[in-house]
Design an enzyme around this catalytic site. Sequence first.
Site, short mmCIF file in Angstrom:
data_model
loop_
_atom_site.label_atom_id
_atom_site.label_comp_id
_atom_site.label_asym_id
_atom_site.label_seq_id
_atom_site.Cartn_x
_atom_site.Cartn_y
_atom_site.Cartn_z
N GLY A 1 0.79 -1.23 0.00
CA GLY A 1 0.00 0.00 0.00
C GLY A 1 0.82 1.27 0.00
O GLY A 1 0.26 2.36 -0.13
N CYS B 1 -26.89 -13.06 -19.48
CA CYS B 1 -26.51 -14.35 -18.89
C CYS B 1 -27.24 -14.64 -17.59
O CYS B 1 -27.05 -15.71 -17.01
CB CYS B 1 -25.00 -14.41 -18.67
SG CYS B 1 -24.44 -13.45 -17.23
N CYS C 1 -23.67 -7.59 -17.81
CA CYS C 1 -22.38 -7.67 -17.11
C CYS C 1 -21.39 -6.69 -17.71
O CYS C 1 -21.23 -6.62 -18.93
CB CYS C 1 -21.78 -9.07 -17.26
SG CYS C 1 -22.69 -10.38 -16.45
N CYS D 1 -19.41 -12.76 -18.75
CA CYS D 1 -20.76 -12.92 -19.32
C CYS D 1 -20.76 -13.99 -20.41
O CYS D 1 -21.61 -14.87 -20.44
CB CYS D 1 -21.22 -11.57 -19.88
SG CYS D 1 -23.00 -11.46 -20.15
#
Lengths: 257, 308
Positions: free
Chosen positions: B44, B256, B278, B284
Amino acid sequence: MTEPLLRVENLAKRFGATLACADVSFVLRPGEVLGIVGESGAGKTTLLRCLAGQLRPTAGRVLYRTRHEGEVDVYAIAEPARRLLLRTDWGIVHQNPRDGLRLEVSAGGNVGERLMAVGARHYGKIRNEVSDWLTRVELDPARIDQYPETFSGGMQQRVQIARNLVTKPRLLFLDEPTGGLDVSVQATLLDLLRSLVGSLGIAAVLVTHDLGVVRLLAHRLVVMKDGRIVEHGLTDQVLDDPQHPYTQLLVSSILPV
Amino acid sequence: MNASSPLQVAPAAGTTEGYNFGYLDEQTKRMIRRALLKAVAIPGYQVPFGSREMPLPYGWGTGGIQVTASVIGPADVLKVIDQGADDTTNAVSIRKFFNRVAGVRTTEKTSAATIIQTRHRVPETPLAENQILVYQVPIPEPLRWLEAREAETRRMHALAEYGAMRVNLYEEVARYGRIAKGYDYPVEVNGRYIMSPSPIPKFDNPKLDNNPALQLFGAGRERRIYAIPPYTKVKSLDFEDYPFTVERWAQACALCGATDSFLDEVIVDDQGARVFVCSDTDYCEDRRKQGFRGAAPDALAATASGAS
Ligand SMILES: [Zn+2]
């Protein structure tokens, strides 16, 4: 007698060839308010910044008695520890609220910041504590979400005071806290400061050129001229029976109240 | 977005002649790898690096491209996604670029890729230990909104002075009654540094946590690299009484039928009819190949390029 909270030993600050202050020594005990007076240019603000951990002195020491680790040399400890002191155990109220507030953040956010900085993670509790502090500085808690710009100068100072007191500091640095305010606003703000500092037992170092302000707030007084202390004593003694010619001049130049 | 590819400055397609493998010279790659190692060692933490000029404009993800160029090898298989899709101009250009300068195989399948360079999304398909996810980051500094001075933000990170970061969330709850931030939602990495996850939807934040893949972040213009090593704790900032939540949709993907993926709203005809599909096109398609069907499986048949 209680042990000193703050001890200042032979402090000096030099900017190149210019000496801003020198040979400054005094002690401050818990709950005590010390006034530092002198005309502008007397080195008061530089001294305050040195005391408050914001400006490293050229010589001398600033010693602070912490809650758990005894007395520490403010400029010998690591920067993280010094900054932690600044945002927990100490507070600074600036003359200009713009220097002490985040203008893009609501009054509530300003007051709540120090709580969050020391680990508060519950919004509702933060909010309640902030509201409580707004009430204590005599602001309407209904204004919690308003921005500093929508407040008057005196109210901005109240927000700044609440922002500092919310973590229950033991030591407050006040830099001309009522400067720039109308006389009537000054009076009520001084009353508020006096009652808060008194009821919470906070020690304070107050820098001002206004002898009326120190008369009301300070227990003891330090008079500075050209960066040096010329007189030091109980406020009433110094103001009623000034010994040094410079103090006599200062006292005689204020209007009788 | 530009219609013409900025990669036209490169020489004839299908050759790597004139370029070092991966475009960058070996010295530059070593410099970037050193920054990456430091980034992995301090999860980080933003590591400065000497960002190089790339044959693409900054907005095209030069930070991510430099990271990918420094870690890619001849055996790697590269996938590039932009807004979750593999077929946008940006994604196609970057894929072509690496195909040209590294000769690596490319794929649109998340599971087949060893390196996935991304902007705006984390794939829906869970990642594995042998995969690296490379994020293109525009603004790496989560504290920038409140402090313009770089020296001061670095000090705030060094001393973990994050009170002001929380003020941002406080202000959102005070103003909107909830934490409204939907993208680039700040996270705490490994209990220490607060990090900007790049402009992914907060929907993707939980995928950053304890992910088996290595996650690398490159900001080209801002010259910063940071990382989340595999299996690292990543927590989205929140309040105890306003806990972090992700977006939910009332409907499933029209194509989907997925109810667990991030959905984009797409206009499908001149009358302004809309469907939700999606955002992750590979996910998808994969589901449709497995036989899953939504309420309008042919909704996008008439449009040229699918989700925008
Ligand atoms: Zn779908």
